[in-house]
Enzyme design. Structure first.
Site, PDB file in Angstrom:
ATOM      1  N   LYS A  66       0.834  -1.204   0.000  1.00  8.98           N
ATOM      2  CA  LYS A  66       0.000   0.000   0.000  1.00  8.98           C
ATOM      3  C   LYS A  66       0.872   1.261   0.000  1.00  8.98           C
ATOM      4  O   LYS A  66       2.090   1.183   0.213  1.00  8.98           O
ATOM      5  CB  LYS A  66      -0.931  -0.039   1.216  1.00  8.98           C
ATOM      6  CG  LYS A  66      -1.951  -1.203   1.154  1.00  8.98           C
ATOM      7  CD  LYS A  66      -2.905  -1.151   2.342  1.00  8.98           C
ATOM      8  CE  LYS A  66      -3.934  -2.268   2.283  1.00  8.98           C
ATOM      9  NZ  LYS A  66      -4.929  -2.158   3.380  1.00  8.98           N
ATOM     10  N   TYR A  88     -12.308  -1.973  -4.048  1.00  9.38           N
ATOM     11  CA  TYR A  88     -12.833  -2.143  -2.685  1.00  9.38           C
ATOM     12  C   TYR A  88     -14.372  -2.083  -2.634  1.00  9.38           C
ATOM     13  O   TYR A  88     -14.920  -1.780  -1.578  1.00  9.38           O
ATOM     14  CB  TYR A  88     -12.242  -1.081  -1.760  1.00  9.38           C
ATOM     15  CG  TYR A  88     -10.845  -1.416  -1.237  1.00  9.38           C
ATOM     16  CD1 TYR A  88     -10.618  -2.562  -0.469  1.00  9.38           C
ATOM     17  CD2 TYR A  88      -9.769  -0.578  -1.488  1.00  9.38           C
ATOM     18  CE1 TYR A  88      -9.354  -2.871   0.028  1.00  9.38           C
ATOM     19  CE2 TYR A  88      -8.492  -0.875  -0.993  1.00  9.38           C
ATOM     20  CZ  TYR A  88      -8.304  -2.023  -0.229  1.00  9.38           C
ATOM     21  OH  TYR A  88      -7.048  -2.319   0.270  1.00  9.38           O
ATOM     22  N   ASN A 122      -2.064   0.036   6.997  1.00 11.40           N
ATOM     23  CA  ASN A 122      -1.552  -1.258   7.453  1.00 11.40           C
ATOM     24  C   ASN A 122      -0.690  -1.981   6.417  1.00 11.40           C
ATOM     25  O   ASN A 122      -0.601  -3.210   6.414  1.00 11.40           O
ATOM     26  CB  ASN A 122      -2.704  -2.122   7.977  1.00 11.40           C
ATOM     27  CG  ASN A 122      -3.752  -2.389   6.927  1.00 11.40           C
ATOM     28  OD1 ASN A 122      -3.600  -2.014   5.758  1.00 11.40           O
ATOM     29  ND2 ASN A 122      -4.820  -3.052   7.322  1.00 11.40           N
ATOM     30  N   GLU A 146      -9.816 -10.189  -7.723  1.00  6.66           N
ATOM     31  CA  GLU A 146      -8.754  -9.183  -7.555  1.00  6.66           C
ATOM     32  C   GLU A 146      -7.604  -9.316  -8.555  1.00  6.66           C
ATOM     33  O   GLU A 146      -7.077  -8.304  -9.028  1.00  6.66           O
ATOM     34  CB  GLU A 146      -8.188  -9.269  -6.124  1.00  6.66           C
ATOM     35  CG  GLU A 146      -9.197  -8.816  -5.086  1.00  6.66           C
ATOM     36  CD  GLU A 146      -8.712  -8.991  -3.653  1.00  6.66           C
ATOM     37  OE1 GLU A 146      -9.432  -8.589  -2.737  1.00  6.66           O
ATOM     38  OE2 GLU A 146      -7.598  -9.537  -3.453  1.00  6.66           O
ATOM     39  N   HIS A 168      -2.103  -5.432   1.467  1.00  5.47           N
ATOM     40  CA  HIS A 168      -3.381  -6.081   1.202  1.00  5.47           C
ATOM     41  C   HIS A 168      -3.092  -7.524   0.810  1.00  5.47           C
ATOM     42  O   HIS A 168      -2.068  -7.800   0.180  1.00  5.47           O
ATOM     43  CB  HIS A 168      -4.097  -5.383   0.030  1.00  5.47           C
ATOM     44  CG  HIS A 168      -5.247  -6.190  -0.499  1.00  5.47           C
ATOM     45  ND1 HIS A 168      -6.510  -6.116   0.045  1.00  5.47           N
ATOM     46  CD2 HIS A 168      -5.304  -7.134  -1.474  1.00  5.47           C
ATOM     47  CE1 HIS A 168      -7.301  -6.978  -0.604  1.00  5.47           C
ATOM     48  NE2 HIS A 168      -6.594  -7.604  -1.522  1.00  5.47           N
TER      49      HIS A 168
HETATM   50  P1  IDP Z   1      -7.965  -6.780   5.423  1.00  6.70           P
HETATM   51  O1  IDP Z   1      -7.119  -5.832   4.603  1.00  6.70           O
HETATM   52  O2  IDP Z   1      -7.232  -7.311   6.628  1.00  6.70           O
HETATM   53  O3  IDP Z   1      -8.591  -7.879   4.594  1.00  6.70           O
HETATM   54  P2  IDP Z   1     -10.609  -5.534   5.445  1.00  6.70           P
HETATM   55  O4  IDP Z   1     -11.608  -5.711   6.534  1.00  6.70           O
HETATM   56  O5  IDP Z   1     -10.852  -6.241   4.153  1.00  6.70           O
HETATM   57  O6  IDP Z   1      -9.165  -5.916   6.044  1.00  6.70           O
HETATM   58  O7  IDP Z   1     -10.487  -3.969   5.181  1.00  6.70           O
HETATM   59  C1  IDP Z   1      -9.836  -3.481   4.038  1.00  6.70           C
HETATM   60  C2  IDP Z   1      -8.933  -2.356   4.454  1.00  6.70           C
HETATM   61  O8  IDP Z   1      -9.722  -1.262   4.947  1.00  6.70           O
HETATM   62  C3  IDP Z   1      -7.973  -2.649   5.609  1.00  6.70           C
HETATM   63  O9  IDP Z   1      -6.800  -3.330   5.216  1.00  6.70           O
HETATM   64  C4  IDP Z   1      -7.677  -1.271   6.145  1.00  6.70           C
HETATM   65  O10 IDP Z   1      -6.727  -0.563   5.311  1.00  6.70           O
HETATM   66  C5  IDP Z   1      -9.045  -0.591   6.003  1.00  6.70           C
HETATM   67  N1  IDP Z   1      -9.856  -0.748   7.228  1.00  6.70           N
HETATM   68  C6  IDP Z   1     -10.461  -1.878   7.693  1.00  6.70           C
HETATM   69  N2  IDP Z   1     -11.137  -1.645   8.823  1.00  6.70           N
HETATM   70  C7  IDP Z   1     -10.957  -0.321   9.102  1.00  6.70           C
HETATM   71  C8  IDP Z   1     -11.409   0.524  10.162  1.00  6.70           C
HETATM   72  O11 IDP Z   1     -12.133   0.111  11.083  1.00  6.70           O
HETATM   73  N3  IDP Z   1     -11.016   1.824  10.102  1.00  6.70           N
HETATM   74  C9  IDP Z   1     -10.228   2.324   9.097  1.00  6.70           C
HETATM   75  N4  IDP Z   1      -9.798   1.549   8.070  1.00  6.70           N
HETATM   76  C10 IDP Z   1     -10.146   0.244   8.084  1.00  6.70           C
HETATM   77 MG    MG Z   2      -9.923  -7.711   2.988  1.00  8.88          MG
END
Ligand code: IDP
Ligand code: MG
Length: 138
Positions: free
Chosen positions: A10, A50, A113, A127, A116
């Site tokens: 990212k 997304y 984070n 994807e 992905h």
């Molecule tokens: P993942 O990347 O671990 O699969 P997902 O639930 O698919 O997590 O969420 C996609 C992305 O959205 C996350 O990697 C993160 O960057 C962002 N995200 C997820 N939950 C939150 C939140 O509660 N607050 C802000 N950003 C979030």
């Molecule tokens: Mg995800």
């Protein structure tokens, strides 16, 4: 089963100079790189990627984050690649991620984070072709 999964380094990971370290972790953990490229997504490209999260409160912020700078798209292959990559990445929230995982080591928040990874076979099937055509995947 040999699977393919989509990884994304990212904008935070690219900006902080983690591209090489993360690629090295993939190789050290037995993943083969089948395709790789650097891109800077438009808002509509990020929104399309997304779309499953479009009703979530963090959707707009996530799209802004994912379009703030270049990202690196990688197709990985390995036995159980999807779950194996999710384990190497660690939990979405770095506070919950296990020691040694990419997010534990490098992520600053639940949003920023670093990586992905496809979360299921179904997600990987959406994807990977979202970003790569058949001629780009070796
Ligand atoms: P993942 O990347 O671990 O699969 P997902 O639930 O698919 O997590 O969420 C996609 C992305 O959205 C996350 O990697 C993160 O960057 C962002 N995200 C997820 N939950 C939150 C939140 O509660 N607050 C802000 N950003 C979030
Ligand atoms: Mg995800």
């Amino acid at each position: 089963m040999i699977e393919r999964t989509l990884s994304i380094i990212k904008p935070d990971g690219v900006k902080n100079g983690l591209t090489g370290k993360i690629i090295r972790l993939f190789e050290e953990n037995g993943f083969e790189i089948k395709a790789i490229k650097k891109v800077h997504l438009s808002r509509s490209e990020a929104e399309g990627f997304y779309y499953v999260h479009k009703e979530r409160p963090f959707f707009n912020s996530l799209v802004s984050f994912m379009t703030e700078g270049p990202i690196v798209l990688i197709v990985l292959s390995a036995e159980n690649a999807i779950l194996k990559n999710r384990e190497l990445m660690g939990a979405t929230n770095p506070k919950d991620a296990k020691e040694g995982t990419i997010r534990k080591m490098y992520a600053e928040s639940i949003e920023r984070n670093v990586v992905h990874g496809s979360d299921s076979l179904e997600s990987a099937k959406f994807e990977i072709p979202y970003f790569f055509n058949v001629f780009e995947i070796l």
